[in-house]
Motif scaffolding. Structure first.
Motif, PDB file in Angstrom:
ATOM      1  N   PHE A   1       3.452  -2.008   4.460  1.00 13.48           N
ATOM      2  CA  PHE A   1       3.200  -3.438   4.313  1.00 13.48           C
ATOM      3  C   PHE A   1       1.981  -3.826   5.151  1.00 13.48           C
ATOM      4  N   SER A   2       0.876  -3.145   4.879  1.00 10.95           N
ATOM      5  CA  SER A   2      -0.350  -3.320   5.663  1.00 10.95           C
ATOM      6  C   SER A   2      -1.010  -4.672   5.415  1.00 10.95           C
ATOM      7  N   GLN A   3      -0.720  -5.304   4.269  1.00 10.37           N
ATOM      8  CA  GLN A   3      -1.348  -6.574   3.941  1.00 10.37           C
ATOM      9  C   GLN A   3      -0.831  -7.720   4.802  1.00 10.37           C
ATOM     10  N   LEU A   4       0.261  -7.496   5.550  1.00  9.74           N
ATOM     11  CA  LEU A   4       0.846  -8.547   6.381  1.00  9.74           C
ATOM     12  C   LEU A   4       0.155  -8.664   7.740  1.00  9.74           C
TER      13      LEU A   4
ATOM     14  N   ILE B   1      -2.546   1.551  -4.376  1.00 14.64           N
ATOM     15  CA  ILE B   1      -2.194   0.152  -4.107  1.00 14.64           C
ATOM     16  C   ILE B   1      -1.360  -0.361  -5.266  1.00 14.64           C
ATOM     17  N   LYS B   2      -0.262  -1.033  -4.933  1.00 14.69           N
ATOM     18  CA  LYS B   2       0.483  -1.785  -5.940  1.00 14.69           C
ATOM     19  C   LYS B   2       0.039  -3.238  -5.816  1.00 14.69           C
TER      20      LYS B   2
ATOM     21  N   PHE C   1      -5.554   0.522   6.329  1.00 17.52           N
ATOM     22  CA  PHE C   1      -4.429   0.703   7.247  1.00 17.52           C
ATOM     23  C   PHE C   1      -4.787   1.604   8.425  1.00 17.52           C
ATOM     24  N   ARG C   2      -5.915   2.341   8.306  1.00  8.95           N
ATOM     25  CA  ARG C   2      -6.330   3.211   9.415  1.00  8.95           C
ATOM     26  C   ARG C   2      -6.885   2.421  10.595  1.00  8.95           C
ATOM     27  N   ASN C   3      -7.092   1.119  10.421  1.00  7.46           N
ATOM     28  CA  ASN C   3      -7.385   0.250  11.560  1.00  7.46           C
ATOM     29  C   ASN C   3      -6.058  -0.080  12.255  1.00  7.46           C
TER      30      ASN C   3
ATOM     31  N   GLU D   1       0.859  -1.179   0.000  1.00  6.64           N
ATOM     32  CA  GLU D   1       0.000   0.000   0.000  1.00  6.64           C
ATOM     33  C   GLU D   1       0.898   1.232   0.000  1.00  6.64           C
ATOM     34  N   LEU D   2       0.530   2.242  -0.782  1.00  8.47           N
ATOM     35  CA  LEU D   2       1.374   3.420  -0.948  1.00  8.47           C
ATOM     36  C   LEU D   2       0.642   4.681  -0.500  1.00  8.47           C
ATOM     37  N   ARG D   3       1.324   5.503   0.287  1.00  3.86           N
ATOM     38  CA  ARG D   3       0.834   6.833   0.642  1.00  3.86           C
ATOM     39  C   ARG D   3       1.796   7.836   0.003  1.00  3.86           C
TER      40      ARG D   3
END
Length: 326
Positions: free
Chosen positions: A232-235, A284-285, A243-245, A216-218
């Motif tokens: 690396f929020s998907q991990l 998102i990539k 990702f705000r959770n 995920e990209l900001r």
């Protein structure tokens, strides 16, 4: 002189650090807040007549203006309501009318800075997520398949096509505290049980196909420059969908990232079309190396990107304000 528009009641460490950099560079600046206009202790006026227009006092002296908030429409109106005896429905209607009135008043206040450098323009920060998705697609950015509907039949057809979907607010993602719970308006996956419980017609809601992440990209954008962070929020199952959770016990890894030139050029076109000279952009990539645009926040929290990546965005913002105050 530089003018900083900010809601004083909102605490923000990065905002304070921009002030520190302005002080370090001996910049002259003033503060300007909605509280200055709506608190009972302050009086002010603007006059409009056939022969002349009298604007707010001293607003002409500010060459560079940084908008980081002013007065939210959820302003504290408690003194107004204390002596009103009416139904809850009428109170809700009254609050809505007053919030709209504040929006119109704010627009007239901001008109006084139309000839100043603005970071960003208060007119440009009026974000429309669905319209922005249309624009991103037109420019050539990938976007998630999206649906705005009140029909369970249409939603089930959308689920059949995409298998996994999310629901997200078209306005801001917000969170507020009730007496015995916290209510969040964030991005969440829609599960089969929720689908089954929906009536045939429900409140119009915004849905998107779930996009599988590689990372995920900001992206913090400032006058054509890119400061991009990979998350690396998907991990983490807690942050995988949004990702705000935040997982405060096990934060996502965040590192600097370089976008492909082609994607940067498309984002520049996108921001130019919106007349935004700054903002935080979510991308998102995907595992197959596609870059998918999600949304832009014109006044996003840049400290979230600045600190982990050592971008010193607070210094960059201060320099931009000073350069345009000449």
């Amino acid at each position: 002189m530089i003018l900083i528009c900010k809601n004083y009641k909102e605490e923000n460490e990065s905002y304070e650090e921009v002030i520190d950099w302005l002080l370090y560079n001996n910049a002259k600046f003033d503060f300007f807040s909605g509280e200055d206009f709506y608190d009972s202790g302050n009086d002010w006026s603007m006059q409009l007549g056939n022969s002349q227009v009298n604007s707010l006092h001293k607003t002409h002296i500010y060459k560079s203006v940084w908008f980081q908030g002013f007065l939210k429409h959820k302003t504290q109106f408690s003194p107004i309501f204390e002596d009103i005896n009416c139904t809850n429905i009428n109170l809700i209607e009254l609050r809505w009318c007053l919030s709209q009135e504040i929006g119109k008043i704010n627009a007239q206040i901001f008109y006084n800075f139309k000839n100043s450098y603005q970071l960003p323009s208060p007119e440009a920060i009026k974000v429309d997520k669905f319209a922005n998705l249309r624009l991103a697609k037109k420019i050539g950015l990938e976007i998630p398949d999206s649906l705005l509907t009140n029909s369970k039949k249409e939603l089930l057809s959308f689920v059949e096509k995409h298998k996994e979907i999310i629901a997200k607010p078209l306005y801001e993602g917000i969170s507020f505290q009730e007496k015995d719970c916290v209510i969040d308006f964030l991005t969440e996956k829609v599960n089969p049980e929720q689908l089954q419980e929906l009536p045939s017609i429900f409140f119009p809601s915004f849905f998107q196909a779930y996009v599988e992440k590689d990372i995920e990209l900001r992206v913090f954008y400032l006058e054509g420059k890119f400061y991009t962070m990979a998350m690396f929020s998907q991990l983490d199952s807690q942050t995988k969908t949004d990702f705000r959770n935040y997982n405060d016990e096990r934060p996502n890894r965040r590192v600097p990232y370089l976008l492909p030139k082609e994607i940067e050029e498309k984002i520049i076109k996108f921001m130019t079309e919106l007349k935004l000279n700054t903002g935080s952009i979510d991308l998102i990539k995907t595992p197959d190396k596609k870059y998918v645009f999600l949304e832009v926040n014109p006044t996003g929290q840049f400290g979230f990107t600045s600190k982990p990546c050592n971008y010193y965005l607070e210094d960059e913002i201060a320099k931009t304000l000073i350069e345009n105050d000449g």
